[in-house]
Scaffold this motif. Structure first.
Motif, PDB file in Angstrom:
ATOM      1  N   VAL A  81       0.889  -1.111   0.065  1.00  0.00           N
ATOM      2  CA  VAL A  81       0.135   0.144  -0.073  1.00  0.00           C
ATOM      3  C   VAL A  81       0.859   1.173   0.080  1.00  0.00           C
ATOM      4  N   THR A  82       0.419   2.319  -0.998  1.00  0.00           N
ATOM      5  CA  THR A  82       1.338   3.519  -1.068  1.00  0.00           C
ATOM      6  C   THR A  82       1.183   4.272   0.394  1.00  0.00           C
ATOM      7  N   PRO A  83       2.068   5.021   0.909  1.00  0.00           N
ATOM      8  CA  PRO A  83       2.106   6.040   2.052  1.00  0.00           C
ATOM      9  C   PRO A  83       0.766   6.752   1.971  1.00  0.00           C
ATOM     10  N   PRO A  84       0.234   7.379   1.111  1.00  0.00           N
ATOM     11  CA  PRO A  84      -0.818   8.173   1.218  1.00  0.00           C
ATOM     12  C   PRO A  84      -2.105   7.434   1.576  1.00  0.00           C
ATOM     13  N   ALA A  85      -2.188   6.171   0.713  1.00  0.00           N
ATOM     14  CA  ALA A  85      -3.313   5.278   0.952  1.00  0.00           C
ATOM     15  C   ALA A  85      -3.339   4.765   2.479  1.00  0.00           C
ATOM     16  N   ARG A  86      -1.878   4.418   3.056  1.00  0.00           N
ATOM     17  CA  ARG A  86      -1.931   3.872   4.243  1.00  0.00           C
ATOM     18  C   ARG A  86      -2.428   4.914   5.206  1.00  0.00           C
ATOM     19  N   MET A  87      -2.080   5.846   4.991  1.00  0.00           N
ATOM     20  CA  MET A  87      -2.653   7.242   5.951  1.00  0.00           C
ATOM     21  C   MET A  87      -4.008   7.371   5.911  1.00  0.00           C
ATOM     22  N   CYS A  88      -4.534   7.170   4.615  1.00  0.00           N
ATOM     23  CA  CYS A  88      -6.257   7.131   4.461  1.00  0.00           C
ATOM     24  C   CYS A  88      -6.787   6.167   5.426  1.00  0.00           C
ATOM     25  N   TYR A  89      -6.317   4.949   5.289  1.00  0.00           N
ATOM     26  CA  TYR A  89      -6.702   3.988   5.971  1.00  0.00           C
ATOM     27  C   TYR A  89      -6.750   4.022   7.518  1.00  0.00           C
ATOM     28  N   ARG A  90      -5.514   4.177   7.936  1.00  0.00           N
ATOM     29  CA  ARG A  90      -4.957   4.414   9.383  1.00  0.00           C
ATOM     30  C   ARG A  90      -6.183   5.712   9.862  1.00  0.00           C
ATOM     31  N   ARG A  91      -6.246   6.540   9.250  1.00  0.00           N
ATOM     32  CA  ARG A  91      -7.226   7.502   9.705  1.00  0.00           C
ATOM     33  C   ARG A  91      -8.665   6.922   9.883  1.00  0.00           C
ATOM     34  N   ARG A  92      -9.236   5.979   9.004  1.00  0.00           N
ATOM     35  CA  ARG A  92     -10.484   5.447   8.937  1.00  0.00           C
ATOM     36  C   ARG A  92     -10.750   4.577  10.070  1.00  0.00           C
ATOM     37  N   LEU A  93      -9.559   3.761  10.184  1.00  0.00           N
ATOM     38  CA  LEU A  93      -9.310   2.689  11.514  1.00  0.00           C
ATOM     39  C   LEU A  93      -9.813   3.309  13.016  1.00  0.00           C
ATOM     40  N   GLU A  94      -9.581   4.784  12.915  1.00  0.00           N
ATOM     41  CA  GLU A  94      -9.860   5.295  14.228  1.00  0.00           C
ATOM     42  C   GLU A  94     -11.445   5.477  14.434  1.00  0.00           C
ATOM     43  N   SER A  95     -12.338   5.444  13.560  1.00  0.00           N
ATOM     44  CA  SER A  95     -13.749   5.371  13.868  1.00  0.00           C
ATOM     45  C   SER A  95     -14.268   3.968  13.403  1.00  0.00           C
ATOM     46  N   SER A  96     -13.394   3.086  12.522  1.00  0.00           N
ATOM     47  CA  SER A  96     -14.051   1.784  12.355  1.00  0.00           C
ATOM     48  C   SER A  96     -12.917   0.726  12.535  1.00  0.00           C
ATOM     49  N   PRO A  97     -12.607   0.321  13.848  1.00  0.00           N
ATOM     50  CA  PRO A  97     -11.567  -0.608  13.972  1.00  0.00           C
ATOM     51  C   PRO A  97     -11.947  -2.041  13.538  1.00  0.00           C
ATOM     52  N   GLY A  98     -11.060  -2.541  13.101  1.00  0.00           N
ATOM     53  CA  GLY A  98     -11.203  -4.060  12.384  1.00  0.00           C
ATOM     54  C   GLY A  98     -11.553  -4.004  10.693  1.00  0.00           C
ATOM     55  N   LEU A  99     -11.561  -2.355  10.319  1.00  0.00           N
ATOM     56  CA  LEU A  99     -11.892  -2.493   8.771  1.00  0.00           C
ATOM     57  C   LEU A  99     -10.780  -3.128   8.002  1.00  0.00           C
ATOM     58  N   ALA A 100     -11.197  -3.963   7.090  1.00  0.00           N
ATOM     59  CA  ALA A 100     -10.192  -4.809   6.290  1.00  0.00           C
ATOM     60  C   ALA A 100     -10.787  -4.955   4.943  1.00  0.00           C
ATOM     61  N   GLY A 101      -9.690  -5.180   4.024  1.00  0.00           N
ATOM     62  CA  GLY A 101     -10.260  -5.665   2.703  1.00  0.00           C
ATOM     63  C   GLY A 101      -9.294  -5.081   1.568  1.00  0.00           C
ATOM     64  N   THR A 102      -9.737  -5.505   0.356  1.00  0.00           N
ATOM     65  CA  THR A 102      -9.005  -4.952  -0.780  1.00  0.00           C
ATOM     66  C   THR A 102     -10.015  -3.869  -1.541  1.00  0.00           C
ATOM     67  N   MET A 103      -9.234  -2.899  -1.929  1.00  0.00           N
ATOM     68  CA  MET A 103      -9.800  -1.828  -2.983  1.00  0.00           C
ATOM     69  C   MET A 103      -9.149  -1.922  -4.224  1.00  0.00           C
ATOM     70  N   ASN A 104      -9.811  -2.297  -5.190  1.00  0.00           N
ATOM     71  CA  ASN A 104      -9.289  -2.375  -6.625  1.00  0.00           C
ATOM     72  C   ASN A 104      -9.670  -1.063  -7.372  1.00  0.00           C
ATOM     73  N   LEU A 105      -8.832  -0.045  -7.406  1.00  0.00           N
ATOM     74  CA  LEU A 105      -9.374   1.283  -8.168  1.00  0.00           C
ATOM     75  C   LEU A 105      -8.747   1.269  -9.607  1.00  0.00           C
ATOM     76  N   ASP A 106      -9.653   1.763 -10.564  1.00  0.00           N
ATOM     77  CA  ASP A 106      -9.129   2.092 -11.797  1.00  0.00           C
ATOM     78  C   ASP A 106      -8.857   3.426 -12.115  1.00  0.00           C
ATOM     79  N   LEU A 107      -7.658   3.700 -12.408  1.00  0.00           N
ATOM     80  CA  LEU A 107      -7.199   5.080 -12.391  1.00  0.00           C
ATOM     81  C   LEU A 107      -6.919   5.382 -13.904  1.00  0.00           C
ATOM     82  N   VAL A 108      -7.625   6.470 -14.194  1.00  0.00           N
ATOM     83  CA  VAL A 108      -7.633   6.987 -15.785  1.00  0.00           C
ATOM     84  C   VAL A 108      -6.368   7.865 -15.917  1.00  0.00           C
ATOM     85  N   ILE A 109      -5.370   7.573 -16.483  1.00  0.00           N
ATOM     86  CA  ILE A 109      -4.135   8.456 -16.718  1.00  0.00           C
ATOM     87  C   ILE A 109      -4.245   9.231 -18.034  1.00  0.00           C
ATOM     88  N   GLY A 110      -4.321  10.652 -18.221  1.00  0.00           N
ATOM     89  CA  GLY A 110      -4.194  11.265 -19.268  1.00  0.00           C
ATOM     90  C   GLY A 110      -2.922  11.435 -20.153  1.00  0.00           C
TER      91      GLY A 110
END
Length: 82
Positions: free
Chosen positions: A1-30
């Motif tokens: 997981v990239t550092p920004p994504a890790r930060m996003c996840y950790r922040r969310r864990l504070e309000s939702s402990p135990g949150l886990a899984g995979t997010m597959n994101l489709d990124l459109v690069i111009g």
């Protein structure tokens, strides 16, 4: 997981402990190397969390990537959180 994504996840864990899984994101690069769109690929994801998605979207859209030659390109990038 990239550092920004890790930060996003950790922040969310504070309000939702135990949150886990995979997010597959489709990124459109111009052709200029900027991310023009970010979508959650729900068919390939086990985690559907709007707060994490928006946080990751802001982080990836703030960066520049190698340009896509010949037109926009969509890649699917997996983020695994546990």
């Amino acid at each position: 997981v990239t550092p920004p994504a890790r930060m996003c996840y950790r922040r969310r864990l504070e309000s939702s402990p135990g949150l886990a899984g995979t997010m597959n994101l489709d990124l459109v690069i111009g052709t200029d190397g900027r991310i023009t769109a970010v979508y959650l690929n729900r068919d390939l994801s086990s985690l559907d969390d709007d707060e994490i998605l928006e946080c990751i979207r802001r982080a990836v859209q703030a960066r520049t990537y190698p340009p896509a030659y010949g037109g926009p390109v969509t890649i699917t990038y997996p983020f695994r959180f546990n």
